[in-house]
Design an enzyme around this catalytic site. Sequence first.
Site, PDB file in Angstrom:
ATOM      1  N   ARG A  98       0.795  -1.216  -0.272  1.00 49.42           N
ATOM      2  CA  ARG A  98      -0.022   0.047   0.095  1.00 49.42           C
ATOM      3  C   ARG A  98       0.906   1.213  -0.026  1.00 49.42           C
ATOM      4  O   ARG A  98       0.318   2.350  -0.158  1.00 49.42           O
ATOM      5  CB  ARG A  98      -1.083   0.001   1.228  1.00 49.42           C
ATOM      6  CG  ARG A  98      -2.083  -1.097   1.080  1.00 49.42           C
ATOM      7  CD  ARG A  98      -2.706  -1.167   2.425  1.00 49.42           C
ATOM      8  NE  ARG A  98      -2.305  -1.390   3.537  1.00 49.42           N
ATOM      9  CZ  ARG A  98      -2.760  -1.767   4.690  1.00 49.42           C
ATOM     10  NH1 ARG A  98      -3.959  -1.517   4.784  1.00 49.42           N
ATOM     11  NH2 ARG A  98      -1.940  -2.048   5.796  1.00 49.42           N
TER      12      ARG A  98
ATOM     13  N   LYS B 281       2.717 -19.991   6.425  1.00 50.62           N
ATOM     14  CA  LYS B 281       1.912 -20.408   7.554  1.00 50.62           C
ATOM     15  C   LYS B 281       1.598 -19.150   8.297  1.00 50.62           C
ATOM     16  O   LYS B 281       2.078 -18.087   8.332  1.00 50.62           O
ATOM     17  CB  LYS B 281       2.887 -21.544   8.474  1.00 50.62           C
ATOM     18  CG  LYS B 281       3.682 -20.920   9.123  1.00 50.62           C
ATOM     19  CD  LYS B 281       4.468 -21.557  10.277  1.00 50.62           C
ATOM     20  CE  LYS B 281       5.246 -21.073  11.271  1.00 50.62           C
ATOM     21  NZ  LYS B 281       4.887 -20.031  12.047  1.00 50.62           N
TER      22      LYS B 281
ATOM     23  N   ASP C  29       7.048 -24.187   4.084  1.00 55.51           N
ATOM     24  CA  ASP C  29       7.305 -24.353   5.524  1.00 55.51           C
ATOM     25  C   ASP C  29       9.051 -24.308   5.434  1.00 55.51           C
ATOM     26  O   ASP C  29       9.703 -25.115   4.950  1.00 55.51           O
ATOM     27  CB  ASP C  29       7.040 -25.733   5.969  1.00 55.51           C
ATOM     28  CG  ASP C  29       7.371 -26.157   7.395  1.00 55.51           C
ATOM     29  OD1 ASP C  29       8.322 -25.378   7.915  1.00 55.51           O
ATOM     30  OD2 ASP C  29       6.797 -26.894   7.966  1.00 55.51           O
ATOM     31  N   HIS C  30       9.504 -23.114   6.040  1.00 55.76           N
ATOM     32  CA  HIS C  30      11.110 -22.924   5.891  1.00 55.76           C
ATOM     33  C   HIS C  30      11.992 -23.974   6.564  1.00 55.76           C
ATOM     34  O   HIS C  30      13.019 -24.084   6.020  1.00 55.76           O
ATOM     35  CB  HIS C  30      11.537 -21.634   6.022  1.00 55.76           C
ATOM     36  CG  HIS C  30      11.537 -21.181   7.643  1.00 55.76           C
ATOM     37  ND1 HIS C  30      10.036 -20.668   8.410  1.00 55.76           N
ATOM     38  CD2 HIS C  30      12.349 -21.437   8.556  1.00 55.76           C
ATOM     39  CE1 HIS C  30      10.342 -20.778   9.488  1.00 55.76           C
ATOM     40  NE2 HIS C  30      11.606 -20.977   9.895  1.00 55.76           N
TER      41      HIS C  30
ATOM     42  N   ASP D 273       1.865 -22.471  16.492  1.00 60.32           N
ATOM     43  CA  ASP D 273       2.852 -21.688  15.659  1.00 60.32           C
ATOM     44  C   ASP D 273       4.251 -22.610  15.272  1.00 60.32           C
ATOM     45  O   ASP D 273       4.652 -22.289  14.276  1.00 60.32           O
ATOM     46  CB  ASP D 273       3.482 -20.462  16.721  1.00 60.32           C
ATOM     47  CG  ASP D 273       4.563 -19.630  15.928  1.00 60.32           C
ATOM     48  OD1 ASP D 273       4.099 -19.183  14.579  1.00 60.32           O
ATOM     49  OD2 ASP D 273       5.562 -19.365  16.205  1.00 60.32           O
TER      50      ASP D 273
ATOM     51  N   HIS E 240       5.720 -26.820  11.507  1.00 60.97           N
ATOM     52  CA  HIS E 240       7.263 -27.472  11.293  1.00 60.97           C
ATOM     53  C   HIS E 240       7.638 -28.570  11.809  1.00 60.97           C
ATOM     54  O   HIS E 240       8.244 -29.454  11.217  1.00 60.97           O
ATOM     55  CB  HIS E 240       8.017 -26.274  12.061  1.00 60.97           C
ATOM     56  CG  HIS E 240       7.780 -24.836  11.537  1.00 60.97           C
ATOM     57  ND1 HIS E 240       7.788 -24.286  10.188  1.00 60.97           N
ATOM     58  CD2 HIS E 240       7.871 -23.743  11.927  1.00 60.97           C
ATOM     59  CE1 HIS E 240       7.779 -23.223   9.821  1.00 60.97           C
ATOM     60  NE2 HIS E 240       7.817 -22.662  11.014  1.00 60.97           N
TER      61      HIS E 240
END
Length: 521
Positions: free
Chosen positions: A75, A181, A210-211, A268, A273
Amino acid sequence: MLCGATVRPCDKLKNMASANPFQDPLRFERRIPECAVAIFGANGDLTKRKLLPALYRLAYERRLSPGFAVVGISRTPMSDDQFRASMRESVAKFLEDSPFDEEVWSGFAQGLYYMAGDIGDSGAFSNLASHLNGIEECRHTAGNVLFYLSTQPSQYAAAAKGIGAAGLAAGNGWRRIVIEKPFGHDLESARELSGNLHEVFRESDVYRIDHYLGKETVQNILAFRFGNGIFEPLWDRRYVNSVQITAAESIGVEGRGGYYQEAGALRDMIQNHLLQIMATIAMEPSATFQPDAVRDERAKLLRTVRVMKPDEVLANSVSGQYGPARIGGADVPGFRQEKGVDGQSQTDTYAAATFFVDNWRWAGVPFYIRTGKRLPKRVTEIAIQFNEAPHAVFGGNDDGSTPNLLILRIQPEEGISLRFLSKRPGAGMKLRPVSMDFNYGTSFGERSPTAYETLLLDAMIGDATLYTRQDMVEASWGAVEPILNVWQNQKFDFPNYDAGTWGPKAADEMLARRGHTWRTP
């Protein structure tokens, strides 16, 4: 204007493509095809800290096509040149273990563009279509576009709808979308999100990133297990006593108290993960190393994770929240004292659970998973404890510790360690645990790519092996939702561990009931 005086003109680009010193098709097998990446949320932390440094590094490694382009969307009003200047500052600051090369940046920056737009405004997507058409003509991206949603998860559905309404989900080339995620807040919302995405994109074109799966040691689990004949025959309930997966962070919520209060450690970290890591550790061998074959096996494993009944949850899971403490001579606030956090918050900043896999290979073997904020150190590792020898011929080892332990270190130092018993020097047969260590840095003498480098490259070449599929998302939610349901109706006596310690006492007791203890990394 996309191809004006501030960027390389199209005709020059054509002439220079073959002479570009940063493009060498013989250097790497997996070279990214012509494409553009449209990043929503381009002015946010993820783009600045991870995405642009990773893309720059791919340019440095000569993996990008000559006409590769990035369109940043957010933005904030900004010109192309202002965007390039901002990204240059971020890349130079956040580049990990790599030199910043001005010449490489100069070539890379010519493909960076920006447009101001709001996901809630349909006109922004029409504007994006015009930008992408111009870039395709100028940069010769063959109509290939990767949409990356680096935004709040609440905007995923609206972004996908806007992309579809503007006709951007189909074109001359491939169109794919990447989302970060969390993939929903629970099983129902995960299915709703999937439905919204599938209205516009096929499942095969949805890349849920998913790093953790992009980290070298997590990938090396597959090579370690299935590329060697030594360990795979021992990789089952007959020889493995238990498995521990730890993801510890020494920091607190770092100004993200408002977000974290809604998520918590179980949502989280464990739901995505760590259950994905568990699936990679415990999956069956795939017939081939193809994306769908590997993901099929991970999905099968997650579907066999035992779903806890309500009366089993409190015995097999532990919720924790850190309180204030003094660490290193400084006062550290508790979670309830963090900015944006309710003073009576029941959010878990620590979560531990015991999972069982109900299949032939793993029946009866406990998988202990824990994660938490404000623990003593930052470390992520997998510890596989093997059964002890059936008879202690030499009377056991000196210190009484578990001898046969395989440790796969994911961060901060990636590597593998195997612990076994050896005779101590001197007279008599006294045994002591010793370790054989493998370290990526010292063994290969070269830099490991970051997780985002690996995963962005994979998304652009169409390799979904390390990405999470919708059936995996649903299976993971199925495993943790019973815990969440019990916890939300339970009033915990928080805080129950001091910042800088290894979590609540109840987590130790959970393992002690089965004769185990947490390993101290």
